[in-house]
Design a protein around this motif. Structure first.
Motif, PDB file in Angstrom:
ATOM      1  N   ILE A   1       0.833  -1.202   0.000  1.00  0.00           N
ATOM      2  CA  ILE A   1       0.000   0.000   0.000  1.00  0.00           C
ATOM      3  C   ILE A   1       0.863   1.245   0.000  1.00  0.00           C
ATOM      4  O   ILE A   1       0.591   2.215  -0.722  1.00  0.00           O
TER       5      ILE A   1
ATOM      6  N   LEU B   1      -8.963  -0.750  -0.616  1.00  0.00           N
ATOM      7  CA  LEU B   1      -7.832  -1.654  -0.439  1.00  0.00           C
ATOM      8  C   LEU B   1      -8.211  -2.658   0.642  1.00  0.00           C
ATOM      9  O   LEU B   1      -8.106  -2.387   1.834  1.00  0.00           O
ATOM     10  N   ALA B   2      -8.675  -3.811   0.201  1.00  0.00           N
ATOM     11  CA  ALA B   2      -9.250  -4.806   1.101  1.00  0.00           C
ATOM     12  C   ALA B   2      -9.006  -6.199   0.550  1.00  0.00           C
ATOM     13  O   ALA B   2      -8.646  -6.360  -0.626  1.00  0.00           O
TER      14      ALA B   2
ATOM     15  N   PHE C   1      -3.505  -5.626  -6.472  1.00  0.00           N
ATOM     16  CA  PHE C   1      -4.788  -5.025  -6.127  1.00  0.00           C
ATOM     17  C   PHE C   1      -5.607  -4.841  -7.407  1.00  0.00           C
ATOM     18  O   PHE C   1      -5.096  -4.363  -8.420  1.00  0.00           O
TER      19      PHE C   1
ATOM     20  N   ASP D   1      -7.243   5.795   2.940  1.00  0.00           N
ATOM     21  CA  ASP D   1      -7.012   4.509   2.295  1.00  0.00           C
ATOM     22  C   ASP D   1      -6.498   3.486   3.311  1.00  0.00           C
ATOM     23  O   ASP D   1      -6.934   2.340   3.341  1.00  0.00           O
TER      24      ASP D   1
ATOM     25  N   ALA E   1      -7.892  -0.199   4.923  1.00  0.00           N
ATOM     26  CA  ALA E   1      -7.065  -1.399   4.810  1.00  0.00           C
ATOM     27  C   ALA E   1      -6.815  -2.029   6.179  1.00  0.00           C
ATOM     28  O   ALA E   1      -6.868  -3.255   6.320  1.00  0.00           O
TER      29      ALA E   1
ATOM     30  N   PHE F   1      -7.890  -5.818   6.701  1.00  0.00           N
ATOM     31  CA  PHE F   1      -6.814  -6.795   6.647  1.00  0.00           C
ATOM     32  C   PHE F   1      -6.402  -7.317   8.025  1.00  0.00           C
ATOM     33  O   PHE F   1      -5.980  -8.470   8.140  1.00  0.00           O
TER      34      PHE F   1
END
Length: 264
Positions: free
Chosen positions: A98, A133-134, A148, A162, A166, A170
């Motif tokens: 990331i 973002l997962a 991604f 972001d 995440a 996560f």
């Protein structure tokens, strides 16, 4: 650019919550295009030009007007392969990935007529963020690379906005006992360390963790009330309750996250 091509079989792709109309054709993915597609493709072209490889490559539009992207052979992490996230090394790896994306996008100048598909208003706008973002958008490639996918809701946002999403997905920071982790605070620290957050950024991240989860609830609630799909169906299936409960769980433990991140 419109691609000219021979007839190939189309294989519907599952995964995520809004994958209707997404198909695999040979070694490409086709999905409905929108006003945001040219800007998203410019973003993906930029990422590739600066050496970031953890994103599909855009290939223009096909004869049906669908956007065309390179297909990433592999497995989507969520839900059947979430065990890939169990170890601390995995948390470090995704956080570094990331950070690499955020560093790579820093020099991107959007087209002057850029149109973005903005779903949830961000806390700030200092980069073009991914906004989802997962694990459901992370493919563990057959070649060992992590990529991604689903960049269609990219747009102005911030690094921390972001990152907050995440972290929630996560680590995860979840109210569901089936997904809760006793080492969540430790994993949050690993995430922050691997990303390279400074003290001020750590302080700013803590309140965003719950705010970002609650923004998901509020978005689904508003879309369901307006009768918009697929959000209305997701709301009916209980996704709104999930995000509200996660936000409550995170906010109730805000002091824990702050102590861990600031080592106080």
């Amino acid at each position: 650019m419109t691609l000219m091509e021979v007839e190939l079989d189309e294989e519907p792709l599952a995964g995520g919550n809004v994958s209707a109309g997404v198909v695999r054709v040979g070694d490409t993915v086709r999905r409905p295009a929108g006003p945001w597609t040219p800007a998203v493709h410019a973003l993906l072209d930029h990422l590739r030009s600066v050496g970031f490889r953890a994103a599909p490559r855009p290939l223009g539009l096909d004869e049906q007007g669908r956007e065309v992207l390179t297909f990433v052979p592999g497995t989507t992490v969520w839900p059947d392969h979430f065990d890939l996230m169990d170890g601390m090394e995995s948390a470090k790896r995704v956080a570094r990935l990331i950070c690499e994306f955020h560093d790579a996008v820093q020099g991107f100048t959007p087209p002057p007529d850029a149109c973005w598909q903005a779903l949830i208003p961000p806390d700030a706008r200092d980069i073009i963020a991914h906004h989802d973002l997962a694990p459901w958008n992370l493919v563990a490639g057959d070649d060992g690379a992590w990529v991604f996918i689903d960049w269609d809701t990219a747009g102005p946002g911030s690094r921390l906005w972001d990152l907050a999403h995440a972290c929630q997905s996560f680590i995860p920071l979840s109210a569901d006992p089936a997904w809760q982790r006793a080492d969540a605070a430790d994993r949050l620290v690993v995430f922050a360390d691997a990303y390279g957050l400074e003290e001020g950024q750590r302080r700013a991240l803590v309140p965003l963790l719950g705010k970002r989860a609650r923004a998901m609830h509020d978005f689904l609630q508003a879309q369901a009330a307006a009768g918009n799909q697929p959000w209305k169906t997701l709301w009916r299936q209980g996704h709104g309750d999930t995000w509200r409960n996660n936000a409550d769980y995170i906010e109730d433990r805000q002091e824990l996250w702050e102590r861990a991140l600031l080592d106080t």
